[in-house]
Design a protein around this motif. Structure first.
Motif, PDB file in Angstrom:
ATOM      1  N   TYR A 184       3.249   5.823  -2.917  1.00 19.78           N
ATOM      2  CA  TYR A 184       4.465   6.480  -3.407  1.00 19.78           C
ATOM      3  C   TYR A 184       4.448   6.560  -4.930  1.00 19.78           C
ATOM      4  O   TYR A 184       4.702   7.625  -5.509  1.00 19.78           O
ATOM      5  N   LEU A 185       4.131   5.431  -5.573  1.00 17.04           N
ATOM      6  CA  LEU A 185       4.123   5.409  -7.043  1.00 17.04           C
ATOM      7  C   LEU A 185       3.049   6.330  -7.603  1.00 17.04           C
ATOM      8  O   LEU A 185       3.268   7.029  -8.599  1.00 17.04           O
ATOM      9  N   THR A 186       1.895   6.366  -6.953  1.00 20.94           N
ATOM     10  CA  THR A 186       0.826   7.261  -7.395  1.00 20.94           C
ATOM     11  C   THR A 186       1.277   8.711  -7.281  1.00 20.94           C
ATOM     12  O   THR A 186       1.056   9.503  -8.200  1.00 20.94           O
ATOM     13  N   SER A 187       1.931   9.050  -6.180  1.00 21.05           N
ATOM     14  CA  SER A 187       2.402  10.434  -6.020  1.00 21.05           C
ATOM     15  C   SER A 187       3.491  10.757  -7.048  1.00 21.05           C
ATOM     16  O   SER A 187       3.527  11.862  -7.593  1.00 21.05           O
ATOM     17  N   GLN A 188       4.360   9.785  -7.343  1.00 24.75           N
ATOM     18  CA  GLN A 188       5.399  10.003  -8.357  1.00 24.75           C
ATOM     19  C   GLN A 188       4.769  10.204  -9.741  1.00 24.75           C
ATOM     20  O   GLN A 188       5.191  11.068 -10.504  1.00 24.75           O
ATOM     21  N   ILE A 189       3.754   9.409 -10.046  1.00 23.77           N
ATOM     22  CA  ILE A 189       3.070   9.545 -11.339  1.00 23.77           C
ATOM     23  C   ILE A 189       2.462  10.934 -11.448  1.00 23.77           C
ATOM     24  O   ILE A 189       2.592  11.598 -12.486  1.00 23.77           O
ATOM     25  N   GLU A 190       1.809  11.400 -10.384  1.00 27.75           N
ATOM     26  CA  GLU A 190       1.206  12.738 -10.403  1.00 27.75           C
ATOM     27  C   GLU A 190       2.277  13.812 -10.572  1.00 27.75           C
ATOM     28  O   GLU A 190       2.093  14.762 -11.320  1.00 27.75           O
ATOM     29  N   ARG A 191       3.393  13.640  -9.872  1.00 24.24           N
ATOM     30  CA  ARG A 191       4.490  14.613  -9.986  1.00 24.24           C
ATOM     31  C   ARG A 191       5.021  14.639 -11.423  1.00 24.24           C
ATOM     32  O   ARG A 191       5.227  15.707 -11.999  1.00 24.24           O
ATOM     33  N   PHE A 192       5.210  13.456 -12.011  1.00 26.41           N
ATOM     34  CA  PHE A 192       5.709  13.388 -13.385  1.00 26.41           C
ATOM     35  C   PHE A 192       4.703  13.985 -14.366  1.00 26.41           C
ATOM     36  O   PHE A 192       5.090  14.633 -15.336  1.00 26.41           O
ATOM     37  N   LYS A 193       3.412  13.758 -14.118  1.00 25.16           N
ATOM     38  CA  LYS A 193       2.386  14.354 -14.993  1.00 25.16           C
ATOM     39  C   LYS A 193       2.457  15.870 -14.937  1.00 25.16           C
ATOM     40  O   LYS A 193       2.384  16.546 -15.973  1.00 25.16           O
ATOM     41  N   LYS A 194       2.589  16.426 -13.703  1.00 21.42           N
ATOM     42  CA  LYS A 194       2.688  17.879 -13.563  1.00 21.42           C
ATOM     43  C   LYS A 194       3.922  18.411 -14.275  1.00 21.42           C
ATOM     44  O   LYS A 194       3.863  19.419 -14.989  1.00 21.42           O
ATOM     45  N   GLU A 195       5.062  17.723 -14.077  1.00 24.65           N
ATOM     46  CA  GLU A 195       6.299  18.151 -14.740  1.00 24.65           C
ATOM     47  C   GLU A 195       6.145  18.068 -16.253  1.00 24.65           C
ATOM     48  O   GLU A 195       6.601  18.952 -16.975  1.00 24.65           O
TER      49      GLU A 195
ATOM     50  N   GLN B 256       0.835  -1.207   0.000  1.00 27.14           N
ATOM     51  CA  GLN B 256       0.000   0.000   0.000  1.00 27.14           C
ATOM     52  C   GLN B 256       0.870   1.257   0.000  1.00 27.14           C
ATOM     53  O   GLN B 256       0.582   2.222  -0.712  1.00 27.14           O
ATOM     54  N   ASN B 257       1.950   1.227   0.794  1.00 24.10           N
ATOM     55  CA  ASN B 257       2.871   2.378   0.813  1.00 24.10           C
ATOM     56  C   ASN B 257       3.520   2.568  -0.556  1.00 24.10           C
ATOM     57  O   ASN B 257       3.668   3.701  -1.030  1.00 24.10           O
TER      58      ASN B 257
END
Length: 114
Positions: free
Chosen positions: A50-61, A45-46
């Protein structure tokens, strides 16, 4: 007969004790399995968070880079158009100068004739 029955009862009690020990061992093993499973589930779950937050960060970038790229392309088009306009102005000036030279050359020739 009573002795045989007492012996059988004792044997059965021994079997029951052994089975109870086996059951207790299985319960402990099951508890350990559930504990490890819980740790693994929490870790997964962690990782998912983490991966979901990284995906969102990469999408924003990625969106930011796309906007910058579009802006850069628009600037590039603007500068290319500006350069083309300046080139046209230079060509017009060159033609104007050539025309003036021709005119002055003719005037000089006329003056020389006079």
């Amino acid at each position: 007969l009573v002795e045989d029955l007492e012996k059988k009862v004792q044997e059965l009690e021994n079997v029951v004790r052994k089975k109870n020990v086996e059951i207790e061992d299985l319960n402990m093993a099951m508890d350990e399995y559930e504990r490890r499973n819980s740790i693994i589930i929490t870790a997964l779950q962690n990782n998912e968070l983490y991966l979901t937050s990284q995906i969102e960060r990469f999408k924003k970038e990625n969106r930011k880079i796309k906007k910058e790229n579009l802006s850069w392309r628009n600037e590039k088009k603007h500068y290319i158009n500006e350069i083309k306009l300046k080139e046209e102005l230079v060509e017009d000036k060159v033609k104007e100068i050539a025309s003036l030279k021709e005119k002055h050359s003719q005037e000089n020739n006329e003056l020389i004739e006079i």
